[in-house]
Design a protein around this motif. Structure first.
Motif, short mmCIF file in Angstrom:
data_model
loop_
_atom_site.label_atom_id
_atom_site.label_comp_id
_atom_site.label_asym_id
_atom_site.label_seq_id
_atom_site.Cartn_x
_atom_site.Cartn_y
_atom_site.Cartn_z
N LEU A 86 -1.21 -3.44 -8.58
CA LEU A 86 -0.72 -2.11 -8.23
C LEU A 86 -1.15 -1.07 -9.26
O LEU A 86 -1.25 0.12 -8.95
N LEU A 87 -1.41 -1.51 -10.50
CA LEU A 87 -1.77 -0.56 -11.55
C LEU A 87 -3.13 0.09 -11.31
O LEU A 87 -3.50 1.02 -12.03
N THR A 88 -3.88 -0.38 -10.31
CA THR A 88 -5.09 0.35 -9.94
C THR A 88 -4.73 1.77 -9.47
O THR A 88 -5.58 2.68 -9.54
N ALA A 89 -3.50 1.95 -9.02
CA ALA A 89 -3.04 3.29 -8.65
C ALA A 89 -3.01 4.21 -9.87
O ALA A 89 -3.29 5.41 -9.78
N TRP A 90 -2.66 3.66 -11.02
CA TRP A 90 -2.64 4.41 -12.28
C TRP A 90 -4.06 4.85 -12.63
O TRP A 90 -4.30 6.01 -13.00
N ALA A 91 -5.01 3.90 -12.53
CA ALA A 91 -6.39 4.24 -12.85
C ALA A 91 -6.92 5.34 -11.93
O ALA A 91 -7.59 6.27 -12.39
N ALA A 92 -6.59 5.25 -10.65
CA ALA A 92 -7.04 6.27 -9.70
C ALA A 92 -6.39 7.62 -9.99
O ALA A 92 -7.04 8.67 -9.95
N TYR A 127 0.83 -1.22 0.00
CA TYR A 127 0.00 0.00 0.00
C TYR A 127 0.86 1.26 0.00
O TYR A 127 0.46 2.29 -0.57
N LEU A 128 2.04 1.19 0.59
CA LEU A 128 2.95 2.34 0.52
C LEU A 128 3.45 2.54 -0.90
O LEU A 128 3.52 3.67 -1.39
N ILE A 129 3.80 1.44 -1.58
CA ILE A 129 4.25 1.56 -2.98
C ILE A 129 3.08 1.99 -3.86
O ILE A 129 3.25 2.75 -4.82
N TRP A 130 1.85 1.53 -3.53
CA TRP A 130 0.66 1.97 -4.26
C TRP A 130 0.54 3.50 -4.17
O TRP A 130 0.32 4.18 -5.18
N LEU A 131 0.71 4.04 -2.97
CA LEU A 131 0.64 5.49 -2.79
C LEU A 131 1.78 6.20 -3.49
O LEU A 131 1.61 7.29 -4.06
N TYR A 184 10.87 -2.26 -8.35
CA TYR A 184 10.68 -2.00 -6.92
C TYR A 184 9.89 -3.15 -6.29
O TYR A 184 10.23 -3.68 -5.22
N LEU A 185 8.82 -3.57 -6.97
CA LEU A 185 8.00 -4.67 -6.48
C LEU A 185 8.78 -5.98 -6.44
O LEU A 185 8.66 -6.76 -5.49
N ALA A 186 9.58 -6.23 -7.48
CA ALA A 186 10.39 -7.45 -7.52
C ALA A 186 11.41 -7.46 -6.39
O ALA A 186 11.68 -8.50 -5.79
#
Length: 467
Positions: free
Chosen positions: A395-401, A263-267, A378-380
């Motif tokens: 994580l790409l849901t962050a892009w959509a948001a 969630y931190l990387i998502w942000l 980063y994820l890897a």
């Protein structure tokens, strides 16, 4: 599909589209994989050039000018929006399937969806049914975008454990640069097919659909995955690189969602993209309003093109640099330098310093693109490579948001400022200062990221079962 087989040593035959059939044989060069990834990403990067069809699509009936029954730009705008939404949804929900079936089947499915989406859209133009464009390019094509985006990236990460950033940068640079090929090609095709009874869009959609299907299929057929426990010759990884937080352990895709690191990387991705995507969409208008009577429409178009070049180049340069300085340090640069530049930009505009204004935004957009290409590595580093494709997809849901938040911030704050008497040249000051604050928040989120706790790591037995 499953009836097609290829030899597999003494084990008989395996389905051609199975994950096992894509395992590379001895002597295979890993440098054959980036071209296969580019064959897909250069195609799906066309999404950034879809706006070239908007004008002609408003004249499908009137041909030379819009008729009463022609589609409006607001109706057409939903095509691209749907495509981005389904990009994010397909990438998020198909992650597990990707890890199960492998990249070949996923990339071929992406080719069928993306190419087929153009054909359905062509039928929609021919019948003048906009719902078919929503379904074709928006839904079916959007699914192709999502599957095509994540599947080559996870494969590249496995082939280049020593250069993860460079590998993902090569592929995602293709997505950023695909529009530079698609835009002039689409315009040339529409001009070729234009006639007294057609604006040339339907015919162009057919040609593009077939061409993209062929190119993406070639990439799918050429892709290979490394054997289990493969590593580059002469490369010996340490158990854990503490300085760069590169772990050799693996975290299951479902378990990753239970960690604070996800969630931190998502942000981190959301805030970096939000700070860039809104500006990218308003770049032409912004520079003309900031330097009224100085920057022409043609010069503004050149500014947009320059931003696209830095967006594309930044995807490779920054991701490659992250291999040396670490992913966390790379994002520190994005947030710190970006915040400073956003704070300074209004002053450059007020003092008429066009060169510094342009340079600042070019650097900002390079870091916007770099954020996309650096995050898979980063994820890897954090979660291992076993399920990185699926984790990246979610994580790409962050892009959509961010695709919603960025433009809303830029457009609505500007409209509010202008409505309250602020000059158009000064209407972006509050917006870019808010962007600077968002980047400071991103800096803090990145600062809080630590290595994943051992309790989340998969055991050897779990890895063997793939569960």
């Amino acid at each position: 599909m499953s009836s097609i087989t290829e030899p597999s040593g003494n084990q008989g035959s395996v389905p051609f589209f199975s994950k096992q059939a894509t395992v590379a044989k001895p002597g295979f060069s890993r440098w054959m994989v980036p071209p296969a990834a580019l064959a897909v990403h250069l195609c799906i990067g066309q999404a950034y050039a879809f706006s070239v069809f908007n004008g002609p699509l408003t004249k499908v009936i009137g041909i030379t000018q819009s008729a009463a029954d022609d589609w409006s730009l607001t109706s057409l705008g939903w095509i691209f929006s749907l495509a981005i939404v389904f990009l994010g949804l397909s990438a998020a929900f198909a992650g597990k399937w990707l890890e199960h079936v492998g990249p070949r089947r996923t990339m071929f499915t992406a080719a069928c969806c993306f190419g087929g989406g153009f054909l359905v859209s062509a039928l929609g133009v021919h019948l003048h049914q906009i719902v078919l464009l929503y379904l074709g390019y928006g839904v079916i094509g959007g699914i192709g975008l999502g599957l095509g985006y994540v599947s080559p990236v996870s494969t590249l990460i496995r082939w280049f454990p020593d250069r993860r950033g460079m590998a993902t940068g090569m592929a995602i640079m293709g997505f950023g640069g695909g529009a530079m090929i698609a835009a002039p090609l689409s315009v040339a095709l529409m001009n070729h097919f234009r006639s007294a009874t057609s604006v040339g869009v339907a015919e162009t959609f057919v040609v593009l659909g077939i061409a993209y299907f062929i190119s993406m299929s070639i990439g799918a057929l050429a892709i290979r995955v490394p054997p289990v426990d493969w590593q580059p010759a002469g490369w010996t990884p340490s158990a854990t690189n503490q300085k760069k937080m590169i772990s050799r352990n693996h975290v299951h895709i479902d378990q990753a969602l239970k960690t604070p690191q996800f969630y931190l990387i998502w942000l981190v991705l959301f805030l970096n993209v939000t700070a860039g995507i809104g500006i990218l969409g308003q770049a032409s208008v912004m520079i003309q309003e900031s330097f009224k009577d100085t920057v022409t429409a043609a010069a503004a178009a050149g500014f947009v093109g320059l931003l696209s070049l830095f967006n594309m180049g930044g995807r490779f340069v920054w991701a490659s640099a992250s291999d040396w300085i670490g992913r966390k340090n790379t994002y520190f640069i994005f947030f710190l330098l970006g915040a400073v530049l956003y704070y300074l930009v209004p002053g450059f505009a007020a003092s008429g310093q066009i060169a510094l204004f342009v340079l600042a935004y070019c650097v900002i957009l390079s870091m916007y693109g770099g954020g996309f290409s650096t995050v898979p590595a980063y994820l890897a580093d954090m979660f291992g490579t076993a399920f990185v494709g699926g984790i990246h997809g979610r994580l790409l849901t962050a892009w959509a948001a961010a695709g919603v938040a960025g433009p809303v911030l830029v457009n609505y704050i500007r409209a509010y400022e202008v409505a309250h008497g602020v000059a158009k040249a000064d209407a972006y000051t509050m917006t870019v200062h808010i962007m600077a604050v968002l980047l400071v928040v991103g800096f803090v989120c990145n600062l809080l990221i630590r290595r994943v706790d051992d309790k989340h790591h998969m055991t050897d037995a779990q890895l063997a079962k793939g569960a």
